[in-house]
Motif scaffolding. Structure first.
Motif, PDB file in Angstrom:
ATOM      1  N   SER A 154       0.841  -1.204   0.000  1.00 48.35           N
ATOM      2  CA  SER A 154       0.000   0.000   0.000  1.00 48.35           C
ATOM      3  C   SER A 154       0.867   1.241   0.000  1.00 48.35           C
ATOM      4  CB  SER A 154      -0.924   0.015   1.229  1.00 48.35           C
ATOM      5  OG  SER A 154      -0.173   0.166   2.419  1.00 48.35           O
ATOM      6  N   ILE A 155       0.252   2.349  -0.411  1.00 45.58           N
ATOM      7  CA  ILE A 155       0.860   3.672  -0.325  1.00 45.58           C
ATOM      8  C   ILE A 155      -0.176   4.588   0.323  1.00 45.58           C
ATOM      9  CG2 ILE A 155       1.802   5.642  -1.580  1.00 45.58           C
ATOM     10  CD1 ILE A 155       2.653   3.746  -3.790  1.00 45.58           C
ATOM     11  N   THR A 156       0.200   5.228   1.427  1.00 45.44           N
ATOM     12  CA  THR A 156      -0.712   6.117   2.142  1.00 45.44           C
ATOM     13  C   THR A 156      -0.253   7.561   1.984  1.00 45.44           C
ATOM     14  OG1 THR A 156      -1.149   4.388   3.785  1.00 45.44           O
ATOM     15  CG2 THR A 156      -1.765   6.651   4.368  1.00 45.44           C
ATOM     16  N   PRO A 157      -1.014   8.407   1.268  1.00 41.80           N
ATOM     17  CA  PRO A 157      -0.593   9.794   1.053  1.00 41.80           C
ATOM     18  C   PRO A 157      -0.708  10.633   2.326  1.00 41.80           C
ATOM     19  CG  PRO A 157      -2.228   9.104  -0.576  1.00 41.80           C
ATOM     20  CD  PRO A 157      -2.241   8.094   0.526  1.00 41.80           C
ATOM     21  N   MET A 158       0.146  11.657   2.427  1.00 38.11           N
ATOM     22  CA  MET A 158       0.100  12.621   3.520  1.00 38.11           C
ATOM     23  C   MET A 158       0.741  13.918   3.042  1.00 38.11           C
ATOM     24  SD  MET A 158       3.166  11.098   5.928  1.00 38.11           S
ATOM     25  CE  MET A 158       2.528   9.451   5.788  1.00 38.11           C
ATOM     26  N   TRP A 159       0.470  14.991   3.753  1.00 37.78           N
ATOM     27  CA  TRP A 159       1.095  16.270   3.451  1.00 37.78           C
ATOM     28  C   TRP A 159       2.445  16.359   4.167  1.00 37.78           C
ATOM     29  CZ3 TRP A 159      -0.733  19.174  -0.290  1.00 37.78           C
ATOM     30  CH2 TRP A 159      -2.094  19.134  -0.607  1.00 37.78           C
ATOM     31  N   LEU A 160       3.438  16.957   3.480  1.00 39.12           N
ATOM     32  CA  LEU A 160       4.763  17.164   4.055  1.00 39.12           C
ATOM     33  C   LEU A 160       5.179  18.610   3.808  1.00 39.12           C
ATOM     34  CD1 LEU A 160       7.498  16.246   5.280  1.00 39.12           C
ATOM     35  CD2 LEU A 160       8.161  15.513   2.978  1.00 39.12           C
ATOM     36  N   ASN A 161       5.513  19.324   4.883  1.00 39.17           N
ATOM     37  CA  ASN A 161       5.959  20.708   4.782  1.00 39.17           C
ATOM     38  C   ASN A 161       7.424  20.729   4.386  1.00 39.17           C
ATOM     39  OD1 ASN A 161       7.040  23.402   5.710  1.00 39.17           O
ATOM     40  ND2 ASN A 161       4.874  23.677   6.242  1.00 39.17           N
ATOM     41  N   VAL A 162       7.745  21.428   3.298  1.00 42.51           N
ATOM     42  CA  VAL A 162       9.109  21.414   2.776  1.00 42.51           C
ATOM     43  C   VAL A 162      10.021  22.395   3.502  1.00 42.51           C
ATOM     44  CG1 VAL A 162       8.368  20.656   0.491  1.00 42.51           C
ATOM     45  CG2 VAL A 162       8.555  23.115   0.972  1.00 42.51           C
ATOM     46  N   ARG A 163       9.464  23.168   4.431  1.00 44.33           N
ATOM     47  CA  ARG A 163      10.289  24.125   5.182  1.00 44.33           C
ATOM     48  C   ARG A 163      10.643  23.610   6.575  1.00 44.33           C
ATOM     49  NH1 ARG A 163      10.525  28.664   2.147  1.00 44.33           N
ATOM     50  NH2 ARG A 163       8.901  28.889   0.568  1.00 44.33           N
TER      51      ARG A 163
END
Length: 673
Positions: free
Chosen positions: A185-194
């Motif tokens: 599986s692949i579970t998407p999430m948000w990642l802050n690049v800063r």
């Protein structure tokens, strides 16, 4: 790290219409297998900056950002001493994210390490490690972000397009879970690049075992794909909807359509098969009817649709569609972009001119033009509409003279059973009319891919530079030429697929292009298998063979072994390969007749075998077993293996060494009377 750097190459001073050179010595083979001067280039959303991955001035591929001012200025945003930047994208106008690989380590690295993920400002400041590389933790300039970075099993899924009033700080990554080598599986999430922080995406009741996702331009997940127990399903959640619903389910090898892209209005663009030959066409999906809309938006008679929609930066409308038939072309819907394409084609005639843009269609838009051809690896240009100024940026490869390169053509011939058979020819320069050339039949790998393209390709051009006609058939089983052509190759390894390869050479002889007494067969992976079976089934056609990373034992390929590691999934072995190649039990007799290992005693022509010692797709055991069988039969092959290389040759030193062996081997066996 902030040293001023500019890639300018005075392309305008180079004439594309130089007089043909008189007889000259062959170009050094190192020219064909050099590291690209420019790997990729992308405009920032505003069009004020251009980011380039380049090895100019260094031994490694770094990331350079050029400010597109009256006098362009550039600087290195990132450069490592022991790794290369291979993929990147803009996150807004100030920040970039990128992956790295150690290209000097060989292609075996791909099978052991994840590429990591990094972020950096356009001026080289605020460097941050976002995702670790497995087995090879990476620190630059004493960065302390390693402790807060995500583990290696996270990959970049989507960089949202800039949205009005939204600071571009987040990207979409996916956390992968595995069972052995099998992706579960692949579970998407948000990642802050800063700051490296993550937050949930709010997937609701999405299927938990999805392994593929499609997002809109804002990074919202719209389509989830699941593959399990030999079946495939797609699940949809449109704008404003709370729940996911399944829209299609099928067997893995009988999927009714393939998703392409989704826009912000919730329109899903797909490709599906149409007509008697089953050519793939582009259309929209009709959610109410539960099927593809008709008529198709884009079709390419004689070819499957292969390409993509070109969306504006807002993701709200399609500007055009990029499609590859015999060559790539872009059909623009937007009038301003259609005019720009005409302008670029007029300035750079006889070439493919691929446009990407910032502020597309506006009076102050900025264009990046990648201009390439069959005889030219390509050049980059910048065009500013406001000033109508063209700027030369760089060649993609250095020291490649198009006038000394070979031309490429696609022919459509008939196989012995009447099937349409596409065949690519790379025609060596300087061959006298009416004088057939010695030929190399180059069989592509896959085999379920399209092999040929109208563009510069290193191996084909290298062989042609040595005076060989290169014949590359799109044998049945190849994709890109209709469902019927693809399915005609099922369970035809060493059989009708092999006849197609022979028919391409026989046709070239009938046309007076190929010398009837001087031909060799060559290829990698499946192409290596076909090379071996060509020497088994049609020994009268070929003086010699060159096979690298070749499947030699279909039973090992289909069944695997406790003693031999490979990366072929259990799902592929259980639900796909038995139909595509054969069932190891029920089709044993057919597979034995089509096994180079079983038929080794029939391989008597000179043979060069090469393998990567770190190959997990076709492990070294394939080569070692065949080498032993050939030696016992009294026909030992020439043999070479490369440490740290996998299923392709990545190190320049490997490519050059192998090319030198190929040059010598062909010279010995094809250039004799």
């Amino acid at each position: 790290m902030k040293k001023s750097f500019w890639l300018g190459v005075a392309l305008a001073a180079l004439s594309l219409a130089q007089a043909p050179a008189r007889a000259q010595p062959p170009l050094p083979l190192e020219r064909f297998f050099q590291r690209p001067a420019v790997l990729d280039a992308k405009l920032s959303p505003s069009g004020k900056r251009l980011a380039i991955t380049t090895s100019r001035g260094t031994t490694r591929i770094g990331l350079v950002v050029v400010d597109l001012e009256a006098e362009p200025k550039g600087r290195r945003a990132a450069l490592f001493s022991d790794a290369d930047i291979v993929n990147f994208d803009w996150v807004g106008d100030e920040r970039l994210v990128f992956n790295v690989l150690d290209l000097e380590a060989g292609s075996g690295e791909d099978q052991r390490y994840a590429p990591g993920l990094y972020a950096v400002n356009a001026d080289g400041s605020d460097f941050r490690l976002l995702v670790r590389r497995r087995g090879l933790p990476f620190i630059r300039d004493g960065s302390s972000t390693r402790d807060t970075a995500l583990e290696w099993n996270h990959l970049l899924l989507r960089v949202p397009l800039p949205q009005d009033g939204v600071r571009p700080d987040e990207i979409v990554v996916g956390e992968m879970s595995f069972s052995g080598q099998e992706l579960l599986s692949i579970t998407p999430m948000w990642l802050n690049v800063r700051n490296g922080r993550t937050r949930s995406m709010g997937l609701g009741d999405a299927p938990r075992n999805a392994t593929s996702w499609l997002f809109d331009s804002k990074g919202q997940p719209r389509l989830a794909g699941v593959r399990s127990q030999g079946r495939s399903s797609l699940h949809w959640r449109g704008p404003g909807q709370d729940s996911w619903r399944q829209i299609v389910e099928s067997e893995l090898l009988r999927e009714p359509f393939q998703p392409s892209v989704v826009d912000d209005s919730g329109t899903l663009y797909i490709t599906h098969r149409s007509g008697a030959e089953g050519y793939a066409v582009l259309t929209r999906y009709d959610f109410e009817a539960g099927k593809p809309q008709t008529p198709a938006l884009v079709s390419a008679p004689g070819f499957d649709f292969s390409g993509s929609l070109v969306l504006d930066r807002a993701g709200s409308r399609a500007l055009g569609v990029r499609v590859e038939t015999d060559a790539e072309q872009t059909v623009w819907f937007d009038p301003a972009m259609k005019r720009m394409q005409a302008l670029a084609d007029e300035r750079l005639p006889g070439r493919i001119n691929r446009l990407s843009c910032s502020r597309c269609g506006a009076e102050d838009m900025v264009l990046l033009v990648r201009s390439f051809a069959d005889r030219d690896p390509g050049r980059l240009w910048i065009y500013e509409a406001a000033s109508q100024r063209w700027q030369a940026v760089s060649r993609m490869l250095d020291d490649i003279d198009p006038q000394r390169m070979a031309s490429v053509a696609l022919e459509r011939i008939k196989a012995r059973d009447g099937r349409d058979l596409p065949v690519w020819l790379t025609l060596p320069a300087g061959v006298e009319p009416g004088k057939p050339a010695p030929a190399v039949v180059l069989v592509h790998g896959g085999p379920w891919v399209r092999g040929g393209h109208w563009r510069w390709q290193a191996m084909e051009q290298f062989l042609a530079s040595r005076g060989y006609l290169v014949i590359a058939p799109e044998f049945r089983g190849s994709s890109g030429y209709g469902e019927a052509h693809y399915r005609a190759g099922w369970k035809q390894w060493g059989r009708a697929m092999q006849d197609d390869v022979a028919d391409a050479l026989l046709w070239a002889r009938q046309q007076g292009l190929a010398n009837p007494e001087r031909a060799c067969i060559a290829g990698a992976s499946y192409g290596g298998y076909s090379t071996l079976m060509g020497l088994v089934r049609h020994p009268e056609l070929y003086r010699c063979g060159i096979a690298w990373v070749a499947v030699t034992d279909p039973f090992l390929y289909l069944k695997g072994s406790w003693w031999v590691d490979d990366d072929i999934s259990d799902q592929g072995r259980r639900h796909m390969l038995p139909e595509l190649v054969g069932d190891a039990e029920r089709d044993a007799a057919m597979l034995s007749a089509a096994s180079p290992l079983v038929q080794a005693r029939h391989i008597k022509a000179p043979l060069l075998l090469a393998f990567g010692e770190a190959d997990l797709r076709v492990p070294l055991a394939h080569g070692e077993r065949l080498r032993k069988a050939l030696t016992e039969a009294g026909h030992p092959p020439e043999w070479v293996t490369y440490a740290n290389e996998g299923h392709s040759w990545r190190q320049v030193s490997t490519q050059v060494d192998f090319a030198r062996r190929v040059e010598r081997f062909l010279g010995e066996h094809l250039n004799k009377p």
